[in-house]
Design an enzyme around this catalytic site. Structure first.
Site, short mmCIF file in Angstrom:
data_model
loop_
_atom_site.label_atom_id
_atom_site.label_comp_id
_atom_site.label_asym_id
_atom_site.label_seq_id
_atom_site.Cartn_x
_atom_site.Cartn_y
_atom_site.Cartn_z
N HIS A 191 -15.61 -14.80 37.01
CA HIS A 191 -17.24 -14.29 36.86
C HIS A 191 -17.37 -13.47 38.39
O HIS A 191 -18.98 -12.72 38.21
CB HIS A 191 -17.55 -15.34 36.85
CG HIS A 191 -18.91 -15.18 35.34
ND1 HIS A 191 -19.93 -13.92 35.48
CD2 HIS A 191 -19.79 -16.14 34.71
CE1 HIS A 191 -20.28 -13.61 34.67
NE2 HIS A 191 -20.12 -15.17 34.42
N ARG A 192 -16.93 -13.25 39.85
CA ARG A 192 -17.09 -12.10 40.25
C ARG A 192 -17.02 -11.09 40.60
O ARG A 192 -17.47 -10.51 41.05
CB ARG A 192 -16.40 -13.11 41.65
CG ARG A 192 -16.54 -14.67 42.29
CD ARG A 192 -14.94 -14.89 42.79
NE ARG A 192 -13.73 -14.98 42.63
CZ ARG A 192 -12.68 -14.58 43.44
NH1 ARG A 192 -12.68 -15.40 44.76
NH2 ARG A 192 -11.37 -14.47 42.79
#
Length: 415
Positions: free
Chosen positions: A388-389
């Site tokens: 998700h980064r």
């Protein structure tokens, strides 16, 4: 002048290696670049070459020894050269390199000493045993046989007890062994291979530092399966031994979808993203000691038959532990397929530094509703794990939509 041959880093992630076999013996001549040993790394069993020329004067490690990168393995020099002082220095005598005198497992691998700790709890040993220098394999063998290590003489570097020393001690009559009582348990401590150690360490790192999110979808694979059957029939008709698998079609579809959505073909690097121009797809392959991911390079530019050929060749050598470092590194996206085991659906852990991995379940006939009517459909469920980064949910969803279009319209894979 004599030179010390040390354990080399034979893979990008190797901290420790296990000596599988010496390809040369003491007294043999060795040319620069000649292979001298087989080393088990965290990824494969690889051949190590010598960077020096001369006569192999002294072997400092034995088969089965697990040694950190940089530890001394052998001494090479001129025929008849006296290396006693050098051997003594490596064993912690005069001068030399004390840090290399007693090779120990790398500090980043706390799992290695575990078998000894468990054995000591199950089968009490003397305080002398706890201080004895011994390889993990030697400790395991001694523990299982109820043999006290304090009674064994070590022949390894710095007097370290290795596998052959325990074997020699066990060959003696039991009265001469000073045995301890074996543990009253049916459990067995199994030493970790270099591959399993690395898998354990890296998965903990990834799981605790990478925020995963998951997207699951179901694809209609009816046309894909029919297209695969037709392609394989035509290949057989022209005498080709190439067979296209479902996995080959998934690889090709993922590669084309990554080309269409380059935001998926990235890596998170702290304060920036790396955007890859090339599409290199890793394919998870189960091997005896764990898992390895050979890489199909430029998969978006390859035909289905070329992908099938690459996968078959790389997977075969992966199972034989004969992959080269460039064949299992540099991937930009990975696929893990457990469909052949009848698994319907699962989630996979991302393979760093990649930002996503696709987990594929079995292609199977299931009841579906078509135009309001119950029918039999051919379906496959997939789960996309994303970092998700680097990737947002909408980006992952768009990628899966493109993947669906490609697999449900398989003629697009042939263009």
């Amino acid at each position: 002048m004599a030179e010390v041959i040390t354990m080399l880093a034979l893979s990008p992630t190797m901290d420790e290696g296990t000596l599988v076999e010496w390809l040369k013996k003491e007294g043999d001549k060795v040319a620069e670049g000649e292979l001298i040993a087989e080393i088990e790394t965290d990824k494969a069993t690889m051949e190590m070459e010598s960077f020096h020329e001369g006569v192999l004067l002294k072997l400092l490690a034995s088969k089965g020894d697990a040694l950190p990168v940089g530890a001394p393995l052998a001494i090479i020099g001129e025929k008849g050269e006296d290396v006693s002082d050098l051997v003594a220095s490596l064993k912690g005598g005069k001068g030399g390199a004390p840090a290399a005198a007693t090779p120990q497992p790398a500090a980043s691998e706390p799992a290695a000493p575990a078998p000894a700790a468990k054995t000591e709890a199950a089968a009490p040993q003397s305080s002398d045993d706890a201080r004895v220098k011994a390889s993990p394999v030697a400790r395991k063998m001694a523990a299982e046989a109820g043999l006290s290590l304090s009674t064994v003489s070590g022949s390894g570097p710095a007097g370290r007890i290795v596998m052959k020393d325990v074997e020699a001690a066990l060959s003696k009559p039991s009265a001469a062994r000073n045995e301890v009582a074996p543990a009253a348990t049916e459990a067995t401590n199994v030493p970790l291979s270099q591959m399993r150690k690395t898998i354990a360490r890296r998965l903990v790192e990834v799981w605790t530092t990478t925020p995963h999110f998951y997207l699951t979808a179901e694809f209609d694979m009816g046309r894909a399966m029919a297209q695969r059957k037709q392609i394989n029939s035509e290949l057989a008709a022209i005498g080709s031994d190439v067979k296209i698998s479902v996995n080959d079609m998934i690889i090709k579809a993922c590669a084309l979808a990554l080309q269409r959505y380059p935001k998926m073909n990235v890596s998170f690097q702290g304060d920036h993203l790396v955007q890859y121009a090339d599409v290199h797809v890793g394919v998870a392959v189960a091997v005896e000691d764990g898992l390895i991911t050979p890489v199909i390079r430029d998969a978006n530019r390859k035909s289905l038959s070329a992908i099938a050929t690459d996968v078959r060749e790389l997977a075969g050598r992966a199972r034989e532990k004969r992959l080269k470092p460039n064949e299992y590194s540099g991937g930009t996206f990975s696929i893990s397929n457990l469909g052949m085991f009848g698994i319907d659906e699962f989630s996979a852990i991302i393979n760093p530094p990649e930002a996503a991995i696709l987990a594929c379940g079995a292609v199977q006939d299931v009841p579906v509703v078509v135009d309001g009517q119950l029918a039999v459909g051919t379906r496959m469920r997939v789960t996309l794990s994303c970092d998700h980064r680097a990737i947002d949910g909408a980006t992952g969803a768009e990628f899966l939509l493109e993947l669906r279009k490609l697999l449900e319209n398989p003629l697009l894979l042939l263009l």
